[in-house]
Design a protein around this motif. Structure first.
Motif: not given
Lengths: 408, 408
Positions: A147-148, A151-152, A154, A159, A176-178, A180-182, A185
């Motif tokens: 996951i790191l 995220l790394g 971008m 974003m 919220f920070l999460h 950014f993960l969508y 994913m």
């Protein structure tokens, strides 16, 4: 080049807003999807992702699904990604009403509902043409290290440039920070299934581009193209088709309901509807707008209910409209939907509008099969009108002689 | 309240910049660390995290470690968190030179080096006073669901408000998304070890506060306090002590080197150095600054080399300084470090400055034990001066009579 192949490509290009990357006169397959399609010998993997939220599918959704079907027909494999992972998590910050947490059983039931609705569109039969994948298969296995790494790939700036985030950040609405993960994913889904093309509405460009970046990052042999379809404007002719706005036509609607909505599509939209929702040849459409509406309605209803029922519905509704015109000529009232608080029971509407002398008589009429809404027989005594918009211009009928047309 | 307890608390308060939360006159233990310490009966868990990068520990690092020791002495448990997880990942974006990826073996070796260096400071012996934990124990187990939950506790705005991020965002220096996870990982360490207090330099306030938030989010029975110590200014009196700036005193330096640097600490710093690096009573310090420098130097050298060697070193260096003053009176040259390109071999320095007639003679003098740098015998013929700053004002000596003092 075979003319078959060119016909196939013309069909795939119909209604497309954009493919990317796209260098118009390039001969390099990686720069131009159409060149790629002319050169490749292998069936491509055409990705489309859905959220198993259990919502009703409408014609707006059908546009991309129809494009997916066209790829299937051209010999390619539709890879339908079920976003069960996120559905089972819900919104971890608890701030979103939209992302409700679902159990695996609810997800399974919603997927079932989804597949039933899209059955008339996709090819479920031909071997090798459909692959259904659940993204929990790979997302549940991701660890912090991976996951790191995701995220790394971008930056915060990239974003925040995304539509939606940019506006919220400018307005100081919390992001919220999460969240950014969508996109990452969704992008990682493209890595996991080795997608060659990802389909989506024009609002999906950012997410599909993230998929490209991640495929490159993880050194996949090929990097997916994006293919974007328009967002369909709803039956109101103004806003995008959406269940919450009431300006939609659900795939599971009755033939009568579907037909009557489509034959009243605003003139400005009818050509786009025909282009996106049917295979009717665009160069030989009726010149009269009214005939185009009918052709559209007949064609779409045929897709979901078969040609026979579509023709029958067309005939029946034509008769009712004639009666309705007669009725109108005899000054039977239009009735304002503004008079009701929605949701409202049909029995209440029938008595309130004096089509029936009382609610109990309304109930009896429904049970006896004497009540029709836009030509469709209503048999459920608890039938409820959930909102005003879908019923604008619809005709409510009791027996052979009593009519009423809803107006806003 | 026992006077012992008050003495302990006074010792714990020495040099502290800030504790948080802190309501000054509160009687609620959760609002004031000192109230908490007076009331609690159980040994608290005092967290301090380190990166196993293998770097040399210097007096700047020792400040927090000394505070940790004081908590140990007061009966509490030091929880030393080894950040092996991140060290083994390195920087996934590959953009940072700082976060080098380390193998488990390298991490283990670095931890060994670290523990050897801090042995004079921490209590490794008393049972229950030291717990060494590796954060891979819990971080390697995190899955996407848990990571979404961690990320969901914070907004982009909160994260961008963090010192460092704010400046980079303003300057449009890219911030990679994975960087947002590091404070959350450090904070999650506090959850995993159920820390009661986390120590750090003033630059750690944000990260420690994240730990508080996460402990609350995961409903731990108690939420940690932050305790912040100052960042030590280096021997140059200007910038923070740092290896790369050359203005540092390493814990492993020889007694002579350590003593000679500390006895020249700028007057403006000597009181802070005494407060942070020694237990000398602050209300009975020598009035003469020169005596304060000596007291500081003697005390710090005693901590790392024992009282006997410290006293011996003090005496030897005093003798050399006297000789050096004699030498200076005879006009033996000062020599500008600007004449060299660093790194530079000592043999080259000796011949270039004419302290030795040639490099080979310089080599022989070193082998024969005739060369001293600030009183410390140099026996390595390959001894290399890596940068100019550490050697400013140091005396280079060959035999009994030849001296030279480096100037900038």
């Amino acid at each position: 080049m075979s003319s078959d192949l060119e016909a196939t490509i013309a069909r795939l290009q119909r209604g497309v807003v954009e493919t990317f990357p796209h260098v118009p006169d390039s001969t390099k397959p990686e720069e131009n999807l159409w060149v790629y399609l002319r050169q490749t010998e292998r069936p491509l993997r055409i990705k489309f992702g859905i959220d198993p939220t259990g919502s009703e599918i409408h014609l707006g959704h059908s546009i991309v699904l129809r494009k997916l079907r066209q790829f299937q027909d051209a010999g390619h494999c539709a890879v339908l990604i079920i976003g069960d992972f996120t559905a089972q998590i819900g919104d971890p910050s608890g701030k979103s009403e939209v992302r409700k947490q679902l159990t695996p059983e609810e997800v399974a039931a919603n997927v079932q509902t989804y597949l039933e609705q899209v059955k008339p569109i996709l090819d479920f039969e031909t071997p090798g043409r459909l692959e259904i994948r659940y993204n929990s298969e790979w997302l549940a296995k991701l660890d912090l290290r991976k996951i790191l790494e995701l995220l790394g790939t971008m930056t915060v700036g990239q974003m925040l440039a995304k539509e939606g985030f940019a506006e919220r950040y400018a307005k100081e609405t919390p992001i919220f920070l999460h969240e950014f993960l969508y996109p990452l994913m969704q992008g990682y889904d493209s890595v996991a299934v080795a997608a060659d093309v990802e389909l989506g509405g024009t609002d999906q460009k950012f997410n599909i581009a993230v998929g490209r970046d991640l495929q490159r990052h993880f050194r996949l042999p090929t990097v997916q193209f994006g293919l974007l379809m328009p967002i369909l404007v709803g039956t109101d002719g103004v806003q995008k088709m959406s269940k919450s706005l009431g300006n939609y036509v659900a795939l599971t609607e009755s033939a009568a309901s579907m037909y009557s909505k489509l034959e009243k599509i605003p003139d400005a939209l009818v050509n786009q509807y025909i282009e996106l929702l049917t295979d009717l040849p665009l160069d030989s459409l009726p010149t009269n707008p009214r005939d185009r509406q009918k052709a559209l309605a007949l064609e779409v209803v045929s897709q979901y209910h078969g040609r026979d029922l579509a023709l029958q519905t067309q005939a029946e509704l034509a008769a009712i409209v004639t009666q309705g015109q007669t009725a109108q000529a005899e000054s039977i009232p239009e009735y304002s939907l503004g008079a009701f608080q929605f949701p409202v029971k049909l029995t209440y509407v029938l008595s309130h509008t004096k089509l029936c002398p009382s609610s109990s008589e309304a109930r009896r009429q429904i049970q006896g099969g004497g009540v029709r809404l836009n030509g469709e027989k209503i048999t459920d005594v608890d039938f409820t009108l959930t909102a005003a918009e879908p019923y604008v211009n619809q005709v409510l009928q009791v027996g052979k002689k009593k009519f009423l047309r809803f107006v806003p």
